[in-house]
Design a protein around this motif. Structure first.
Motif, PDB file in Angstrom:
ATOM      1  N   LEU A  26      47.970   0.784  35.382  1.00 56.02           N
ATOM      2  CA  LEU A  26      48.374  -0.424  34.666  1.00 56.02           C
ATOM      3  C   LEU A  26      47.105  -1.161  34.276  1.00 56.02           C
ATOM      4  N   VAL A  27      46.872  -1.306  32.967  1.00 54.74           N
ATOM      5  CA  VAL A  27      45.665  -1.962  32.460  1.00 54.74           C
ATOM      6  C   VAL A  27      46.037  -3.354  31.968  1.00 54.74           C
ATOM      7  N   CYS A  28      45.343  -4.381  32.479  1.00 61.83           N
ATOM      8  CA  CYS A  28      45.688  -5.779  32.220  1.00 61.83           C
ATOM      9  C   CYS A  28      44.610  -6.461  31.370  1.00 61.83           C
ATOM     10  N   PHE A  29      45.032  -7.139  30.314  1.00 65.32           N
ATOM     11  CA  PHE A  29      44.138  -7.755  29.340  1.00 65.32           C
ATOM     12  C   PHE A  29      44.212  -9.283  29.455  1.00 65.32           C
ATOM     13  N   PRO A  30      43.082  -9.966  29.667  1.00 67.79           N
ATOM     14  CA  PRO A  30      43.088 -11.428  29.855  1.00 67.79           C
ATOM     15  C   PRO A  30      43.343 -12.206  28.565  1.00 67.79           C
ATOM     16  N   HIS A  31      43.636 -13.484  28.755  1.00 64.88           N
ATOM     17  CA  HIS A  31      43.823 -14.431  27.661  1.00 64.88           C
ATOM     18  C   HIS A  31      42.461 -14.828  27.078  1.00 64.88           C
ATOM     19  N   ALA A  32      42.486 -15.582  25.992  1.00 67.69           N
ATOM     20  CA  ALA A  32      41.248 -16.063  25.365  1.00 67.69           C
ATOM     21  C   ALA A  32      40.455 -16.910  26.359  1.00 67.69           C
ATOM     22  N   GLY A  33      39.196 -16.567  26.552  1.00 66.49           N
ATOM     23  CA  GLY A  33      38.354 -17.271  27.507  1.00 66.49           C
ATOM     24  C   GLY A  33      38.499 -16.777  28.926  1.00 66.49           C
ATOM     25  N   GLY A  34      39.443 -15.893  29.149  1.00 71.98           N
ATOM     26  CA  GLY A  34      39.700 -15.397  30.491  1.00 71.98           C
ATOM     27  C   GLY A  34      38.805 -14.228  30.856  1.00 71.98           C
ATOM     28  N   SER A  35      38.843 -13.874  32.123  1.00 74.89           N
ATOM     29  CA  SER A  35      38.047 -12.756  32.638  1.00 74.89           C
ATOM     30  C   SER A  35      38.944 -11.857  33.469  1.00 74.89           C
ATOM     31  N   ALA A  36      38.383 -10.758  33.919  1.00 73.08           N
ATOM     32  CA  ALA A  36      39.157  -9.807  34.711  1.00 73.08           C
ATOM     33  C   ALA A  36      39.733 -10.444  35.968  1.00 73.08           C
ATOM     34  N   THR A  37      38.998 -11.395  36.569  1.00 77.63           N
ATOM     35  CA  THR A  37      39.457 -12.000  37.824  1.00 77.63           C
ATOM     36  C   THR A  37      40.759 -12.775  37.667  1.00 77.63           C
ATOM     37  N   TRP A 140      42.761 -23.239  13.772  1.00 75.90           N
ATOM     38  CA  TRP A 140      41.311 -23.278  13.566  1.00 75.90           C
ATOM     39  C   TRP A 140      40.608 -23.989  14.721  1.00 75.90           C
ATOM     40  N   THR A 141      41.126 -23.837  15.911  1.00 76.61           N
ATOM     41  CA  THR A 141      40.514 -24.484  17.070  1.00 76.61           C
ATOM     42  C   THR A 141      39.083 -24.013  17.271  1.00 76.61           C
ATOM     43  N   HIS A 142      38.795 -22.785  16.900  1.00 74.57           N
ATOM     44  CA  HIS A 142      37.442 -22.248  17.125  1.00 74.57           C
ATOM     45  C   HIS A 142      36.393 -22.967  16.278  1.00 74.57           C
ATOM     46  N   ARG A 178      34.947 -19.786  22.757  1.00 78.29           N
ATOM     47  CA  ARG A 178      34.983 -19.981  21.301  1.00 78.29           C
ATOM     48  C   ARG A 178      35.095 -18.633  20.575  1.00 78.29           C
ATOM     49  N   GLY A 179      34.362 -17.643  21.058  1.00 85.57           N
ATOM     50  CA  GLY A 179      34.438 -16.327  20.442  1.00 85.57           C
ATOM     51  C   GLY A 179      35.823 -15.729  20.527  1.00 85.57           C
ATOM     52  N   ASP A 180      36.473 -15.899  21.678  1.00 85.24           N
ATOM     53  CA  ASP A 180      37.833 -15.389  21.835  1.00 85.24           C
ATOM     54  C   ASP A 180      38.810 -16.138  20.931  1.00 85.24           C
ATOM     55  N   TYR A 181      38.649 -17.452  20.842  1.00 89.33           N
ATOM     56  CA  TYR A 181      39.507 -18.239  19.950  1.00 89.33           C
ATOM     57  C   TYR A 181      39.322 -17.765  18.506  1.00 89.33           C
ATOM     58  N   ARG A 182      38.070 -17.518  18.126  1.00 86.66           N
ATOM     59  CA  ARG A 182      37.819 -17.038  16.769  1.00 86.66           C
ATOM     60  C   ARG A 182      38.506 -15.683  16.555  1.00 86.66           C
ATOM     61  N   ALA A 183      38.440 -14.829  17.563  1.00 87.14           N
ATOM     62  CA  ALA A 183      39.039 -13.505  17.449  1.00 87.14           C
ATOM     63  C   ALA A 183      40.543 -13.585  17.220  1.00 87.14           C
ATOM     64  N   ILE A 184      41.230 -14.377  18.030  1.00 84.31           N
ATOM     65  CA  ILE A 184      42.687 -14.392  17.923  1.00 84.31           C
ATOM     66  C   ILE A 184      43.166 -15.244  16.754  1.00 84.31           C
ATOM     67  N   GLU A 185      42.428 -16.292  16.403  1.00 77.86           N
ATOM     68  CA  GLU A 185      42.868 -17.146  15.303  1.00 77.86           C
ATOM     69  C   GLU A 185      42.599 -16.526  13.931  1.00 77.86           C
ATOM     70  N   THR A 186      41.683 -15.598  13.858  1.00 76.20           N
ATOM     71  CA  THR A 186      41.416 -14.917  12.586  1.00 76.20           C
ATOM     72  C   THR A 186      42.061 -13.533  12.547  1.00 76.20           C
ATOM     73  N   TYR A 187      42.752 -13.163  13.603  1.00 75.02           N
ATOM     74  CA  TYR A 187      43.423 -11.856  13.652  1.00 75.02           C
ATOM     75  C   TYR A 187      44.512 -11.763  12.593  1.00 75.02           C
ATOM     76  N   ARG A 188      44.558 -10.638  11.930  1.00 79.21           N
ATOM     77  CA  ARG A 188      45.625 -10.343  10.980  1.00 79.21           C
ATOM     78  C   ARG A 188      46.154  -8.942  11.259  1.00 79.21           C
ATOM     79  N   HIS A 189      47.457  -8.840  11.368  1.00 77.08           N
ATOM     80  CA  HIS A 189      48.083  -7.547  11.624  1.00 77.08           C
ATOM     81  C   HIS A 189      47.866  -6.617  10.443  1.00 77.08           C
ATOM     82  N   ARG A 190      47.522  -5.384  10.729  1.00 79.11           N
ATOM     83  CA  ARG A 190      47.320  -4.380   9.697  1.00 79.11           C
ATOM     84  C   ARG A 190      48.511  -3.434   9.647  1.00 79.11           C
ATOM     85  N   SER A 191      48.934  -3.102   8.455  1.00 77.54           N
ATOM     86  CA  SER A 191      50.063  -2.188   8.321  1.00 77.54           C
ATOM     87  C   SER A 191      49.680  -0.813   8.849  1.00 77.54           C
TER      88      SER A 191
END
Length: 259
Positions: A26-37, A140-142, A178-191
């Motif tokens: 089971l591989v777990c992915f953190p939230h924006a700004g989060g870490s593995a811990t 645009w929080t980032h 900030r980098g994580d916020y930029r990543a998710i706020e500029t994310y666009r789903h690709r077909s």
């Protein structure tokens, strides 16, 4: 110095509670700004209840022991890196993915890469606290200054107030946030092809960042089954319901024949 996780041979994953006789990952992915811990409590409870699982928490670059590595502020690029690092870990045993908030979208993109580039179909994708990838909001929080970014973290109520008030610590961690916020706020789903694995969606009843319609639209991102479970609480509902969520994970994993 960056330290390799001796359990996986990669800086990308942390294994807090080894299970030598595990039958699945089971591989777990953190939230924006989060870490593995972030996933230490869930890993502890989950491996106690289901020792057949090897729980791996993703460590994104730019934080903790990877703080000297360049940040990745693009979800597609981040997913591609995790996918590359994950391939050597796979050993033919079943695999499931869990992601919260931004992590849900990264996990989804990794699921797409696994299935369509590496012929590996995850048994289940757990998407927590995040609207469907195709549902966009103008965010645009980032682009805000540091005070504005900290205010947003305070609103989400997922970070201890003492940490937010520690100016030295916040100066250290804000670039990754900030980098994580930029990543998710500029994310666009690709077909393209969607995963065929079941998607189990988890959400907080009072989370202003998701609506029922946005959550239900995860059904369009799988050719398999879709379910939605709602818990009391806001965006970080999982902090207050770890035991219940662990039970839900085990239920879905057993239904999928994973554990």
């Amino acid at each position: 110095m960056n330290v390799l996780d001796l359990a996986t041979g990669s800086r990308c994953f942390k294994r807090f509670h080894p299970t030598p006789d595990h039958r699945a990952h089971l591989v777990c992915f953190p939230h924006a700004g989060g870490s593995a811990t972030t996933y230490f409590p869930l890993s502890r409870q989950l491996t106690c209840l289901e020792p057949s699982l090897n729980v791996l928490a993703v460590q994104y670059p730019g934080r903790q022991d990877r703080r000297n590595e360049p940040l990745i502020d693009d979800v597609h690029a981040l997913a591609a890196q995790v996918h590359r690092e994950l391939l050597p870990v796979l050993d033919g045993r079943p695999l499931a993915l869990f992601g919260h908030s931004m992590g849900a979208v990264v996990a989804y993109e990794v699921a797409r890469l696994l299935e369509h580039d590496s012929a590996t179909v995850p048994a289940v994708l757990f998407a927590s606290g995040r609207r469907a990838p195709s549902r966009l909001r103008d965010e645009w929080t980032h682009l805000k200054d540091d005070a504005g970014l900290i205010d947003d973290l305070r609103t989400l109520d997922g970070t201890d107030a003492e940490i937010l008030a520690d100016k030295h610590l916040m100066r250290t961690v804000l670039p990754a946030i900030r980098g994580d916020y930029r990543a998710i706020e500029t994310y666009r789903h690709r077909s393209g092809p969607e995963p065929s694995c079941p998607i189990a969606v988890l959400a907080g009843r009072d989370d202003a960042r998701t609506t029922t319609d946005e959550l239900m639209d995860w059904r369009h991102h799988t050719t398999g089954s879709h379910s939605l479970t709602v818990y009391p609480g806001g965006h970080f509902f999982l902090n207050d319901h770890t035991a219940d969520i662990v039970g839900l994970l085990v239920e879905h994993l057993r239904a999928a024949g994973v554990s």
